[in-house]
Design a protein around this motif. Structure first.
Motif, PDB file in Angstrom:
ATOM      1  N   ILE A  17       0.832  -1.204   0.000  1.00 37.16           N
ATOM      2  CA  ILE A  17       0.000   0.000   0.000  1.00 37.16           C
ATOM      3  C   ILE A  17       0.869   1.257   0.000  1.00 37.16           C
ATOM      4  N   ARG A  18       1.941   1.186   0.774  1.00 38.07           N
ATOM      5  CA  ARG A  18       2.834   2.338   0.865  1.00 38.07           C
ATOM      6  C   ARG A  18       3.530   2.630  -0.452  1.00 38.07           C
ATOM      7  N   ARG A  19       3.555   1.644  -1.335  1.00 37.15           N
ATOM      8  CA  ARG A  19       4.223   1.853  -2.613  1.00 37.15           C
ATOM      9  C   ARG A  19       3.290   2.414  -3.673  1.00 37.15           C
ATOM     10  N   MET A  20       2.021   2.644  -3.286  1.00 35.90           N
ATOM     11  CA  MET A  20       1.051   3.122  -4.274  1.00 35.90           C
ATOM     12  C   MET A  20       0.593   4.538  -3.964  1.00 35.90           C
ATOM     13  N   GLY A  21       0.305   5.272  -5.022  1.00 32.77           N
ATOM     14  CA  GLY A  21      -0.274   6.594  -4.869  1.00 32.77           C
ATOM     15  C   GLY A  21      -1.507   6.691  -5.751  1.00 32.77           C
ATOM     16  N   PHE A  22      -2.629   7.113  -5.169  1.00 33.68           N
ATOM     17  CA  PHE A  22      -3.894   7.128  -5.901  1.00 33.68           C
ATOM     18  C   PHE A  22      -4.295   8.557  -6.208  1.00 33.68           C
ATOM     19  N   ILE A  23      -4.616   8.801  -7.476  1.00 29.49           N
ATOM     20  CA  ILE A  23      -5.027  10.141  -7.882  1.00 29.49           C
ATOM     21  C   ILE A  23      -6.441  10.071  -8.443  1.00 29.49           C
ATOM     22  N   PHE A  24      -7.312  10.901  -7.892  1.00 28.60           N
ATOM     23  CA  PHE A  24      -8.731  10.834  -8.217  1.00 28.60           C
ATOM     24  C   PHE A  24      -9.068  11.733  -9.409  1.00 28.60           C
ATOM     25  N   MET A  28       2.158  11.579  -4.418  1.00 29.01           N
ATOM     26  CA  MET A  28       3.561  11.204  -4.636  1.00 29.01           C
ATOM     27  C   MET A  28       4.448  11.503  -3.442  1.00 29.01           C
ATOM     28  N   VAL A  29       3.865  12.089  -2.401  1.00 27.37           N
ATOM     29  CA  VAL A  29       4.695  12.621  -1.316  1.00 27.37           C
ATOM     30  C   VAL A  29       5.404  11.518  -0.536  1.00 27.37           C
ATOM     31  N   HIS A  30       4.819  10.325  -0.523  1.00 27.62           N
ATOM     32  CA  HIS A  30       5.446   9.234   0.233  1.00 27.62           C
ATOM     33  C   HIS A  30       6.323   8.365  -0.668  1.00 27.62           C
ATOM     34  N   LYS A  31       6.693   8.911  -1.821  1.00 26.45           N
ATOM     35  CA  LYS A  31       7.576   8.253  -2.784  1.00 26.45           C
ATOM     36  C   LYS A  31       7.084   6.877  -3.226  1.00 26.45           C
ATOM     37  N   PRO A  32       5.877   6.818  -3.754  1.00 28.86           N
ATOM     38  CA  PRO A  32       5.390   5.532  -4.252  1.00 28.86           C
ATOM     39  C   PRO A  32       6.083   5.189  -5.564  1.00 28.86           C
ATOM     40  N   ASP A  33       6.140   3.904  -5.893  1.00 27.03           N
ATOM     41  CA  ASP A  33       6.661   3.580  -7.223  1.00 27.03           C
ATOM     42  C   ASP A  33       5.572   3.036  -8.138  1.00 27.03           C
ATOM     43  N   ILE A  34       4.325   3.098  -7.659  1.00 20.66           N
ATOM     44  CA  ILE A  34       3.193   2.761  -8.527  1.00 20.66           C
ATOM     45  C   ILE A  34       2.177   3.891  -8.417  1.00 20.66           C
ATOM     46  N   LEU A  35       1.912   4.572  -9.533  1.00 22.19           N
ATOM     47  CA  LEU A  35       0.912   5.637  -9.523  1.00 22.19           C
ATOM     48  C   LEU A  35      -0.362   5.116 -10.162  1.00 22.19           C
ATOM     49  N   LEU A  36      -1.482   5.277  -9.453  1.00 22.76           N
ATOM     50  CA  LEU A  36      -2.774   4.858  -9.975  1.00 22.76           C
ATOM     51  C   LEU A  36      -3.597   6.112 -10.226  1.00 22.76           C
ATOM     52  N   MET A  37      -3.881   6.373 -11.485  1.00 23.68           N
ATOM     53  CA  MET A  37      -4.523   7.645 -11.827  1.00 23.68           C
ATOM     54  C   MET A  37      -5.847   7.399 -12.541  1.00 23.68           C
ATOM     55  N   ASP A  38      -6.937   7.824 -11.901  1.00 24.22           N
ATOM     56  CA  ASP A  38      -8.272   7.574 -12.433  1.00 24.22           C
ATOM     57  C   ASP A  38      -8.801   8.825 -13.140  1.00 24.22           C
ATOM     58  N   GLU A  39      -8.592   8.909 -14.410  1.00 23.09           N
ATOM     59  CA  GLU A  39      -8.984  10.084 -15.201  1.00 23.09           C
ATOM     60  C   GLU A  39      -8.604  11.380 -14.488  1.00 23.09           C
ATOM     61  N   PRO A  40      -7.323  11.531 -14.170  1.00 24.01           N
ATOM     62  CA  PRO A  40      -6.940  12.636 -13.290  1.00 24.01           C
ATOM     63  C   PRO A  40      -7.157  14.013 -13.917  1.00 24.01           C
ATOM     64  N   PHE A  41      -7.046  14.097 -15.231  1.00 24.86           N
ATOM     65  CA  PHE A  41      -7.162  15.426 -15.844  1.00 24.86           C
ATOM     66  C   PHE A  41      -8.445  15.556 -16.669  1.00 24.86           C
ATOM     67  N   GLY A  42      -9.345  14.612 -16.480  1.00 23.61           N
ATOM     68  CA  GLY A  42     -10.574  14.583 -17.276  1.00 23.61           C
ATOM     69  C   GLY A  42     -11.459  15.802 -17.089  1.00 23.61           C
ATOM     70  N   ALA A  43     -11.365  16.433 -15.906  1.00 24.35           N
ATOM     71  CA  ALA A  43     -12.247  17.559 -15.639  1.00 24.35           C
ATOM     72  C   ALA A  43     -11.614  18.891 -16.034  1.00 24.35           C
ATOM     73  N   LEU A  44     -10.378  18.843 -16.515  1.00 27.86           N
ATOM     74  CA  LEU A  44      -9.683  20.095 -16.852  1.00 27.86           C
ATOM     75  C   LEU A  44      -9.950  20.488 -18.298  1.00 27.86           C
ATOM     76  N   ASP A  45      -9.716  21.761 -18.594  1.00 25.85           N
ATOM     77  CA  ASP A  45      -9.876  22.178 -19.986  1.00 25.85           C
ATOM     78  C   ASP A  45      -8.713  21.625 -20.810  1.00 25.85           C
ATOM     79  N   GLU A  46      -8.934  21.563 -22.100  1.00 28.58           N
ATOM     80  CA  GLU A  46      -8.020  20.926 -23.047  1.00 28.58           C
ATOM     81  C   GLU A  46      -6.556  21.338 -22.857  1.00 28.58           C
ATOM     82  N   ARG A  47      -6.331  22.658 -22.762  1.00 35.63           N
ATOM     83  CA  ARG A  47      -4.941  23.135 -22.734  1.00 35.63           C
ATOM     84  C   ARG A  47      -4.269  22.824 -21.412  1.00 35.63           C
TER      85      ARG A  47
END
Ligand SMILES: Nc1ncnc2c1ncn2[C@@H]1O[C@H](COP(=O)(O)OP(=O)(O)OP(=O)(O)O)[C@@H](O)[C@H]1O
Ligand SMILES: [Mg+2]
Lengths: 261, 261
Positions: free
Chosen positions: A80-87, A154-173
């Motif tokens: 668990i400590r090796r993972m970082g989850f981004i919503f 990323m603050v706890h230095k994970p080596d697995i990043l799990l990203m669930d549509e992290p930038f989906g809500a942002l504008d194109e640019r």
């Protein structure tokens, strides 16, 4: 290395029985950047939540570097400590300042001491968040908030990043800029990334390998190795960029066609 | 430049604050004026309905006689309310950590919520005497259930995505409570706390009216028996003023604590 072996997930709610995932086999090599694309409701979020052991698979298992977890076996704390989850949304706590939000995983994982505090500040600086680090999230723009969300993961230095549509809500640019920054971070740190998106262009730009999914039941219909010469603004002009995109489009389109017939 | 902008903002703020206070004071002032005009116009005798100036005069002239009772009432409410808040919130946290506690306790708390307290006060006084003890118990049992119920429903309604962040790090139950559930529930807890403030004052005065010689409630009964209506109304005013200030203070604290939510 991370592997999903024959993972299925059934949701049973109000007597409705939904097979959200069926026989998912996936592999993410060390330091590999993997994207998962597919239409809404095909179970992308469910996959990533199973990897993070937020929800349990109905059958099948996940193996990370020899450690197995499944329905009745929780994920080892070490993993668990090796993972970082981004919503998909920044999901910052409004009662904490940006800096406090970013330090939250250090608190949860019991990583104390000046060294970790300094590391958090270093990442804040690097992400260009210094000027708003002591403000509350409510005063930040969407893009800045999501940046903080990424830094927090990323603050706890994970080596697995799990990203669930992290930038989906942002504008194109903004999304494009974040994509490139993410690539920089990935190149520098060499972590494995599972990146979920329904944006085909984003997947082709980022991924070394793409899993293409379809709905009802959620399943993987195709895998695609992406081999672009470069990953930067020039990638969009690369002939192969178009080629990959249309292959994904076709894969998804064919499934839709089959259904219509 | 900076300075004048600050000054302008301060001026704007003061103007808004003044407007707010003026608007809020308008109705009470009109009501008191109407009251005064009608008692003088119809020549109502003072032992029936005293005029506002007579009451305000009594509030000053009889202050020494009223003061010990004022201290009793205000003190009991504050102490009882503080105990109720501590018990209500602590119990909610205990229920979160151990569901069996909830199953055991919740029926009684629901019962206490719907039970008219007035029926219990004579019994309490029989057991605990007419002193402050019985009244404190009355205040506590009247006001802690509402705090408890509101805290529990706030815990249950915690933002699921915020909780998922905790779960993605496999936070312990204690960490979840401390870092996510409790702060997320603050607005809901305050709903209960403010209701409890009203109930605490009501319980205290009701108990004082039911028995004993101490407290503003008891004074109201005695003054009316001697037809000292301005003094009786002075006590009513002191109770009302306290209730108002008490409630407003809690609202103020709530706004300070949840201003970033
Ligand atoms: N907790 C749950 N209970 C019942 N059904 C659920 C639950 N979570 C997800 N589902 C269902 O499972 C299916 C897959 O959901 P999931 O969120 O994984 O899809 P997704 O690919 O991430 O979709 P989107 O692109 O909209 O985010 C959907 O039909 C969804 O309604
Ligand atoms: Mg999703």
């Amino acid at each position: 290395m991370m592997e999903l072996i024959n993972v299925s997930k059934r949701f049973i709610a109000r007597r409705e029985d939904l097979l959200a995932l069926s026989g998912i086999n996936m592999r993410v090599g060390d330091g590999e950047f993997v994207c998962v694309v597919g239409p809404s409701g095909c179970g992308k979020s469910t996959i990533i939540r199973i990897i993070n052991d937020i929800i349990k698979p109905s059958s099948g298992r996940v193996v990370v570097d020899g450690f197995t977890y499944e329905k009745n076996a929780p994920i080892p704390h070490k993993l668990i400590r090796r993972m970082g989850f981004i919503f998909q949304i920044p999901n910052l706590y409004p009662w904490l300042t940006v800096r406090e939000n970013i330090r939250l995983p250090l608190d949860i994982f019991g990583l104390r001491g000046q060294k970790w505090m300094n590391h958090a500040d270093f990442l804040i600086e690097k992400a260009g968040l210094s000027s708003c680090a002591d403000q509350y999230p409510g005063s930040l723009s969407q893009g800045m908030s999501q940046r903080a969300g990424v830094v927090r993961a990323m603050v706890h230095k994970p080596d697995i990043l799990l990203m669930d549509e992290p930038f989906g809500a942002l504008d194109e640019r903004t999304r494009e800029r974040m994509d490139f920054e993410l690539l920089d971070i990935w190149r520098e740190n060499g972590m494995s990334v599972v990146f979920i998106t329904h944006n085909i262009g984003e997947a082709v730009l980022l991924a070394q390998r793409i899993y293409i999914m379809a709905t009802a039941p959620g399943r993987i219909i195709d895998t695609l190795r992406v081999d672009l010469k470069k990953r930067d603004m020039s990638s969009f002009e690369d002939a192969r960029f178009e080629e990959y995109s249309s292959r994904i489009n076709n894969a998804i389109g064919n499934i839709l066609l089959e259904k219509a017939v | 430049m900076e300075k004048t902008a600050d000054e302008a903002r301060t001026r704007l703020y003061l103007r808004d604050a003044f407007r707010h206070i003026a608007a809020q004071a308008a109705l009470p002032v009109i009501a008191l004026a109407l009251w005064h005009v009608s008692v003088t116009w119809f020549d109502v005798p003072e032992w029936q309905i005293p005029s506002p100036p007579a009451i305000i005069k009594a509030m000053g002239a009889d202050f020494r006689a009223i003061l010990p009772h004022l201290i009793t009432t205000y003190g009991n409410v504050l102490v009882g309310f503080t105990m109720a808040a501590a018990i209500g919130i602590a119990l909610a946290i205990a229920i979160y950590f151990n569901a069996s506690v909830g199953i055991a306790v919740t029926p009684f708390i629901n019962l206490m919520c719907i039970m008219p307290l007035i029926t219990l006060v004579p019994l309490l006084m029989l057991w605990l005497g007419f002193g402050s003890k019985a009244k404190l118990v009355a205040v506590v049992i009247q006001s802690f259930p509402i705090i408890n119920l509101n805290a529990l429903s706030a815990f249950a309604g915690v933002n699921p995505l915020r909780l998922e962040l905790m779960e993605s790090m496999k936070a312990t139950k204690y960490q979840k409570m401390r870092c996510c559930i409790l702060p997320d529930s603050l607005p809901g807890i305050f709903t209960g706390v403010k209701l409890a403030a009203v109930l605490a004052l009501t319980a205290e005065v009701t108990s004082e009216i039911t028995g004993g010689n101490a407290g503003l409630g008891a004074r109201i009964i005695q003054y009316t028996q001697y037809m000292k209506m301005p003094q009786a109304f002075a006590c009513v005013f002191y109770i009302a003023a306290f209730g108002l200030i008490f409630y407003q203070s809690l609202s103020f604290i709530e706004r300070k604590l949840t201003k970033n939510y």
